[in-house]
Design a protein around this motif. Structure first.
Motif, PDB file in Angstrom:
ATOM      1  N   GLY A 190      11.061 -47.994 -13.004  1.00 47.05           N
ATOM      2  CA  GLY A 190      12.422 -48.279 -12.077  1.00 47.05           C
ATOM      3  C   GLY A 190      13.372 -48.385 -12.796  1.00 47.05           C
ATOM      4  O   GLY A 190      14.098 -48.273 -12.549  1.00 47.05           O
ATOM      5  N   MET A 193      14.988 -44.702 -14.790  1.00 50.45           N
ATOM      6  CA  MET A 193      15.364 -44.057 -14.291  1.00 50.45           C
ATOM      7  C   MET A 193      14.551 -42.539 -14.926  1.00 50.45           C
ATOM      8  O   MET A 193      15.886 -41.198 -14.958  1.00 50.45           O
ATOM      9  N   ASN A 198      10.113 -45.425 -19.056  1.00 46.83           N
ATOM     10  CA  ASN A 198      10.170 -44.999 -17.495  1.00 46.83           C
ATOM     11  C   ASN A 198       8.703 -43.535 -18.214  1.00 46.83           C
ATOM     12  O   ASN A 198       7.842 -43.647 -16.965  1.00 46.83           O
ATOM     13  N   VAL A 223       8.011 -43.356  -7.944  1.00 50.42           N
ATOM     14  CA  VAL A 223       9.062 -42.516  -8.944  1.00 50.42           C
ATOM     15  C   VAL A 223       9.765 -42.120  -7.998  1.00 50.42           C
ATOM     16  O   VAL A 223      11.556 -42.642  -8.107  1.00 50.42           O
ATOM     17  N   CYS A 224       9.803 -42.146  -6.678  1.00 48.43           N
ATOM     18  CA  CYS A 224      10.451 -41.392  -5.739  1.00 48.43           C
ATOM     19  C   CYS A 224      11.435 -42.811  -4.810  1.00 48.43           C
ATOM     20  O   CYS A 224      12.164 -42.276  -4.246  1.00 48.43           O
ATOM     21  N   GLY A 256      14.301 -37.182  -4.451  1.00 52.47           N
ATOM     22  CA  GLY A 256      12.879 -38.312  -4.748  1.00 52.47           C
ATOM     23  C   GLY A 256      11.986 -37.788  -3.931  1.00 52.47           C
ATOM     24  O   GLY A 256      11.045 -37.857  -4.403  1.00 52.47           O
ATOM     25  N   SER A 261      13.468 -39.004  -9.834  1.00 51.46           N
ATOM     26  CA  SER A 261      13.758 -39.975 -10.188  1.00 51.46           C
ATOM     27  C   SER A 261      15.162 -39.915 -10.555  1.00 51.46           C
ATOM     28  O   SER A 261      16.276 -40.962 -10.326  1.00 51.46           O
ATOM     29  N   ASN A 279      16.342 -51.242  -8.091  1.00 52.98           N
ATOM     30  CA  ASN A 279      15.232 -49.853  -8.330  1.00 52.98           C
ATOM     31  C   ASN A 279      14.813 -50.228  -9.425  1.00 52.98           C
ATOM     32  O   ASN A 279      13.731 -49.939  -8.333  1.00 52.98           O
ATOM     33  N   SER A 283      11.293 -50.225  -6.774  1.00 52.33           N
ATOM     34  CA  SER A 283       9.610 -49.368  -7.769  1.00 52.33           C
ATOM     35  C   SER A 283       8.331 -50.452  -8.266  1.00 52.33           C
ATOM     36  O   SER A 283       7.563 -50.147  -8.091  1.00 52.33           O
TER      37      SER A 283
END
Length: 358
Positions: A190, A193, A198, A223-224, A256, A261, A279, A283
């Motif tokens: 998160g 992104m 990530n 991720v979404c 998403g 992401s 975020n 996440s």
């Protein structure tokens, strides 16, 4: 002296990180194509790998992609370091790492070795008549022999032992014991992104999809949640977002759902601190819930498009919903209310501007 050493180490890490990002970009299509085709075959067969008939052939195609992605990672890592002469030594050395069962860590080390060795060989001065011969013969041959030899005779077995040890530890984690890992992976996913942090977490999970599918069960929801959460936030807190951001929110939800992401990036660009914090926490919550519920995924991708190959769909959906709402609420409550600029005021300012004052 210490500061100089620290600067040198930072510079080395920056260079390595750049090459790793390049190699990962080339590797991902192998993972996606092979993994999703393989997952479809498993899904249609009932969560077990088919070996015969049409589904068996489909699984064979997917398995080819999964078999190639670590050699591709090493090959393109060497390519990024040493250009085209490093490609073959990188592929071959990373392939040897797979054969020795040293996993993606062996593939990365093999690619680095091949690239560094070929770069060193390129410093050997050749006459103009032999430069082409060097690129297609001397450098690939020497690089493959040296890097491959180091992998086979020296470092391959210790790396394989470490990977087996790591796999045993992760396999032994059950229930609540997996929650810290879920929080760590979710936070890494998160925080930037689709950036380097990530990519580290996602690549680790993707490369273990066939042996540790619970890692993909953590990654998939994490991720979404960022783009979905920010999209939801634009609906829950309409007064906090500009019309352009509201439109971006609809697109972010769709991205998403597809496990992309990067749909969160436009929001982070406009308001980095609030969005990145929201975020990361969202996440992390998604990763913790997925780990706690024992969710697994047999596809090296995220979002809701992989639901057919998810084990414990309820836990997966709970992780996505909870993480997305956490992100939506944190960012929405924290943001200041959007104030539309007065276009007339802007026009007046333009009219009164006197260039001679500058």
């Amino acid at each position: 002296m210490t500061q100089k050493k620290a600067k040198t180490e930072n510079k080395i890490w920056t260079v390595v990180q750049k090459h790793l990002m390049t190699a990962t970009g080339y590797m991902i299509p192998f993972v996606v194509a092979g993994g999703i085709i393989f997952a479809i075959a498993v899904m249609l067969n009932g969560h077990s790998q088919p070996t015969t008939g049409l589904l068996g052939k489909l699984a064979q195609i997917g398995s080819a992609g999964l078999a190639l992605f670590i050699p591709a990672l090493g090959g393109y890592l060497a390519y990024s370091i040493a250009d085209r002469p490093g490609l073959a030594p990188g592929f071959i050395t990373a392939y040897l790492a797979v054969q020795i069962k040293s996993g993606f860590i062996g593939g990365i080390i093999g690619g680095l070795l091949a690239g560094i060795i070929v770069n060193w060989l390129k410093k050997i001065k050749l006459s103009s008549n032999y430069k082409v011969l060097g690129s297609i013969f001397l450098y690939p041959l020497g690089g493959t022999l040296l890097a491959g030899g180091i992998m086979v005779f020296i470092i391959g077995a210790p790396i394989a032992g470490f990977m087996n040890y790591l796999t045993d530890i992760l396999n032994g984690m059950k229930g609540a014991a997996r929650i810290p890992l879920g929080i760590l992976m979710g936070s890494m996913i998160g925080i930037d992104m689709g950036g380097p942090i990530n990519k580290v977490a996602c690549t680790f999970a993707q490369t273990q999809v066939d042996t540790l599918p619970f890692l993909m069960g953590i990654m998939g929801p994490s991720v979404c949640t960022m783009p979905i959460g920010l999209g939801i936030s634009t609906f829950l807190f309409k007064k906090k977002y500009s019309p352009a951001e509201s439109d971006a929110g609809k697109a972010a939800i769709l991205m998403g759902l597809c496990g992309i992401s990067e749909g969160a990036i436009p929001f982070a660009t406009a308001d980095p601190i609030r969005v990145i914090v929201g975020n990361t926490i969202g996440s992390a919550v998604a990763g913790a819930i997925a780990a706690w519920t024992g969710t697994v995924s047999h596809a090296p991708w995220g979002g809701l498009i992989v639901l057919p190959v998810v084990g414990n769909i309820g836990g997966y959906l709970l992780a996505v919903v909870a993480g997305s709402l956490v992100t939506a609420i944190i960012v929405g409550l924290w943001k200041k209310e959007y104030v539309e600029q007065d276009s007339n005021l802007t026009d007046d300012a333009d009219i009164d501007l006197n260039i001679e004052e500058f």
